[in-house]
Design a protein around this motif. Structure first.
Motif, mmCIF file in Angstrom:
data_model
loop_
_atom_site.group_PDB
_atom_site.id
_atom_site.type_symbol
_atom_site.label_atom_id
_atom_site.label_comp_id
_atom_site.label_asym_id
_atom_site.label_seq_id
_atom_site.Cartn_x
_atom_site.Cartn_y
_atom_site.Cartn_z
ATOM 1 N N ALA B 38 0.836 -1.199 0.000
ATOM 2 C CA ALA B 38 0.000 0.000 0.000
ATOM 3 C C ALA B 38 0.870 1.248 0.000
ATOM 4 O O ALA B 38 0.585 2.218 -0.691
ATOM 5 N N PHE B 39 1.976 1.165 0.804
ATOM 6 C CA PHE B 39 2.879 2.319 0.830
ATOM 7 C C PHE B 39 3.592 2.481 -0.504
ATOM 8 O O PHE B 39 3.865 3.581 -0.945
ATOM 9 N N LEU B 40 3.902 1.354 -1.115
ATOM 10 C CA LEU B 40 4.630 1.413 -2.393
ATOM 11 C C LEU B 40 3.720 1.812 -3.557
ATOM 12 O O LEU B 40 4.201 2.324 -4.567
ATOM 13 N N ALA B 41 2.432 1.563 -3.394
ATOM 14 C CA ALA B 41 1.523 1.720 -4.537
ATOM 15 C C ALA B 41 1.646 3.072 -5.240
ATOM 16 O O ALA B 41 1.745 3.104 -6.475
ATOM 17 N N PRO B 42 1.643 4.187 -4.489
ATOM 18 C CA PRO B 42 1.738 5.469 -5.218
ATOM 19 C C PRO B 42 3.003 5.554 -6.071
ATOM 20 O O PRO B 42 2.938 5.943 -7.244
ATOM 21 N N ALA B 43 4.131 5.134 -5.473
ATOM 22 C CA ALA B 43 5.388 5.204 -6.227
ATOM 23 C C ALA B 43 5.341 4.281 -7.441
ATOM 24 O O ALA B 43 5.750 4.654 -8.544
#
Lengths: 439, 327
Positions: B38-43
């Motif tokens: 989830a944290f990686l998703a935007p990147a």
């Protein structure tokens, strides 16, 4: 366990993507909405100054068709933008100002709508044949309504001509003589410059001799850049540049502006829209300029060429081609609209009769020359036909490179070679694209 | 909560921790494992949408071309099709492209050593501790970097054009006729000069910062051994900032391969810069003047590959020397 995690991650990504597409989906819907009681909304890309004031008149009279002007940087930039929008499938305006030389390129890219169905039959008669041919490309289709034309004219500093005792040249031989005379009187001055940055200027001069760089024969394109006519013009200018009596630096540079202002450039081979350029770039010289017809090759048979001119077209993405056609017909043929075009937007309208009624006063920068528009009308009348092809952009950029080199070398022999280079590049590009082409 | 708190302070010998972990793990893992994603998703999303997708789309385009039939007018006369390596072959075989590569090589030979040499010289002078107005000089040298390349090129363009240039006027007053720097012999230096003017400040700051981080006791030791300022600069400072110099070199190399704004802005001012003067200008011309995005994509891929090979090849070559010292 692992597959579950992956599924979750995928779901997160998918949700975000849905969110993104959801946004764009709703925005296209909003712009596409046109209920029956709401006015039709049209967007219009143009780079003509003050066009919004002309359009305001239409909006006032036609509450059910509202046109919004979207100001563009200029002809080439607008073509690039339109082609990108066409490629992307959305984002094109309903109406587009298109320079005559860009029309075949845009038609080939399927960017312009054929409005022959929507258009009234009598519109064609209101324009000179050369202008109408530019929007039909010699076919039954109609890809726009002509707006303005740019017959070439000779602008000169009357005060300096008098000072050096030079007559206004009526033939190109006299022009060359005048150039030598000025050079002899003051080595820092030039009668003009050969601009390798302005292919439209050079095609205008070639058009005067009877060149037509493209042509259609059946279902085959003819490329005729390296005709005798074009080579004649190239050799003439090459000779003057080599001799050093004509400058070799491009027009429309800060340097050229300075030269117009301080009298280094004593004259300019421009077109009917020239007063605006002179006013913008050399305001301090107001009242010193006069205009004359372009010098001729044969004084007995005057001929002319065009530099610039454009049509107003409906794009293939427009959802309201009928309303758009109605608007562009009004804009370019209605006497009131044409008067606004000429007076407010400073264009030289293509519609012959409406133009004659609209242009009674000379432009402000040439206030002392009441016959300005008579000379322009004669010049427009004398213009030779000229057909543009589907890759004018390629030919024009080849011109800049080839003639840039020739002008820099100041060698007369390089000029006809540059013509051949343009021909070669143009034909090769068309062959690569798969056109039927001869040349 | 109440069960976990005591476990944290439980005596080591009893070791209740494994039992606790086992008990709570299934519940934790289900929600925890997705958290990094989830944290990686935007990147990842941004990377995919704005870097990976365009790259793959360019690659795809580079193997395609628009072909027309007959006169090519009207709808449906133009189709997009696979053409294999045709775009690449044409790009490499184009003498203009090869000439532009040669030009960029020459341009790099002029710009990179001059710019980095000046940057190092300025950084060393500022670091010598003998300058009176160090802060002002540093800002003055850095300032051109803050001027956008297009604006810088316009400024210099006005200075280059003989009829509007105050430099030419001043030289004329003292009886020197200035050469026309926009002529075909000198245009390369005219363009390079703008890049050097704009880039020296940035590289100077990078090297200066590296110099500032050198502990001063090294200098003291050197002085006790009788080293002069020049010797300190040559034998201590320069060897220590070599990694920074390598970094600035790689940046400059990439900037050289991508030179575009300066010649593009100067082009309309003279006859000497062709529309394909640098490889990127050819890409621009193909895409936006000729409306041939396919050839432009092929040339872009070639330039990207060349940049990749040159910069990583260079880093590999000097890698051990550059980065071992930092370990």
């Amino acid at each position: 366990m692992r597959s579950k995690t992956a599924a979750k991650a995928l779901a997160t990504v998918a949700a975000a993507m849905l969110l993104a597409t959801g946004c764009s989906g709703s925005s296209t819907e909003a712009s596409g909405s046109g209920g029956s009681d709401e006015p039709v909304k049209l967007t219009y890309w143009t780079w003509t100054p003050n066009m919004d004031q002309v359009v305001a008149k239409w909006n006032e009279q036609n509450p059910d068709v509202q046109v919004t002007v979207n100001k563009q940087d200029g002809g080439d930039a607008a073509v690039t933008k339109l082609l990108t929008a066409i490629k992307a499938g959305s984002g094109a305006p309903d109406i587009m100002q298109a320079e005559y030389q860009a029309v075949p390129t845009l038609v080939a890219a399927d960017a312009l709508a054929d409005i022959s169905e929507e258009l009234d039959g009598d519109v064609a008669d209101k324009f000179p044949e050369s202008a109408w041919e530019a929007v039909t490309l010699g076919s039954d289709a109609v890809y726009g309504v002509p707006q303005d034309s740019g017959p070439m004219m000779f602008f000169y500093r009357a005060d300096l001509f008098e000072q050096y005792g030079i007559e206004v040249p009526t033939t190109w031989d006299e022009y060359a003589e005048a150039a030598r005379k000025i050079k002899a009187a003051d080595p820092s001055k030039f009668l003009g410059t050969f601009s390798a940055a302005d292919p439209g200027w050079f095609t205008g001069l070639s058009q005067q001799v009877g060149a037509s760089w493209w042509g259609v024969d059946g279902d085959t394109w003819q490329v005729d850049v390296d005709s005798e006519a074009t080579k004649k013009v190239a050799s003439y200018w090459g000779g003057l540049v080599e001799e050093g009596v004509i400058d070799n630096t491009p027009m429309y540079t800060p340097e050229w502006n300075a030269a117009l202002n301080d009298g280094t450039q004593v004259a300019w081979l421009g077109a009917v829209w020239g007063p605006g350029v002179l006013e913008g770039n050399a305001e301090s010289t107001k009242g010193k300029w006069k205009v004359a017809p372009l010098p001729n090759w044969d004084a007995a048979t005057p001929a002319n060429g065009n530099w610039g001119g454009s049509a107003t077209s409906v794009t293939s993405q427009s959802k309201h081609p009928e309303a758009a056609t109605e608007f562009i017909t009004w804009l370019n043929t209605d006497p009131e609209a044409v008067k606004l075009l000429a007076g407010t937007a400073n264009v030289y309208p293509a519609a012959t009769d409406a133009r004659a009624n609209a242009l009674t006063e000379p432009p402000a920068f040439f206030a002392d020359q009441p016959d300005f528009y008579d000379i322009a009308a004669e010049a427009a009348e004398a213009a030779n036909p000229f057909t543009y092809g589907p890759n004018v952009n390629v030919a024009y950029s080849a011109y800049k490179d080839a003639f840039g080199k020739a002008a820099e070398a100041k060698s007369a022999a390089e000029f006809p070679k540059a013509v051949e280079a343009v021909q070669e590049t143009t034909v090769e590009d068309m062959q690569n694209s798969g056109f039927n082409v001869e040349g | 909560m109440s069960t976990r708190a005591p476990s944290l302070i439980a005596p080591a010998g009893t070791d209740p921790a494994p039992a606790l972990t086992r008990a709570t793990q299934p519940r934790y893992r289900a929600s925890n494992a997705a958290v990094p994603y989830a944290f990686l998703a935007p990147a990842i999303l941004l990377f995919v949408a704005f870097l990976a997708a365009p790259i793959f789309y360019s690659l795809y385009l580079s193997f395609r071309a628009a072909k027309v039939k007959g006169l090519g007018l009207g709808s449906g006369s133009r189709t997009e099709q696979w053409v294999g390596m045709e775009n690449y072959v044409r790009s490499v075989a184009d003498p203009e492209f090869l000439a532009s590569v040669g030009r960029v090589a020459l341009y790099g030979l002029i710009v990179v050593p001059t710019m980095l040499g000046l940057a190092l010289l300025f950084a060393l002078l500022l670091d010598s501790g003998r300058t009176r107005v160090g802060g002002f000089s540093r800002t003055a040298i850095f300032l051109p970097y803050a001027v956008p390349a297009v604006v810088a090129s316009l400024l210099w363009g006005f200075l280059y054009l003989p009829r509007v240039s105050p430099v030419v006027d001043v030289l004329g007053l003292v009886g020197v006729s200035a050469p026309n720097v926009m002529s075909s012999q000198l245009i390369m230096f005219a363009v390079a000069n703008i890049a050097v003017w704009g880039g020296t400040g940035f590289n100077m700051i990078v090297l200066y910062t590296a110099l500032k981080s050198i502990p001063s006791d090294i200098y003291e030791a050197a002085r006790l051994d009788g080293a002069s300022d020049v010797q300190i600069a040559l034998r201590i400072k320069i060897p220590i900032v070599v990694p920074s110099m390598i970094m600035t070199f790689v940046f400059s190399l990439i900037a050289t391969l991508q030179v575009f704004a300066e010649p593009m802005t100067l082009r309309p001012l003279s006859n000497t810069i062709s529309t394909t003067w640098t490889p990127l200008m050819k890409v621009y011309r193909d895409a936006f003047v000729r409306n041939d995005v396919y050839s432009a994509a092929a040339t872009s891929v070639l330039i990207a590959l060349a940049t990749f090979v040159l910069s990583f090849g260079f880093l590999k070559l000097v890698g051990s020397r550059a980065f071992n010292q930092e370990k």
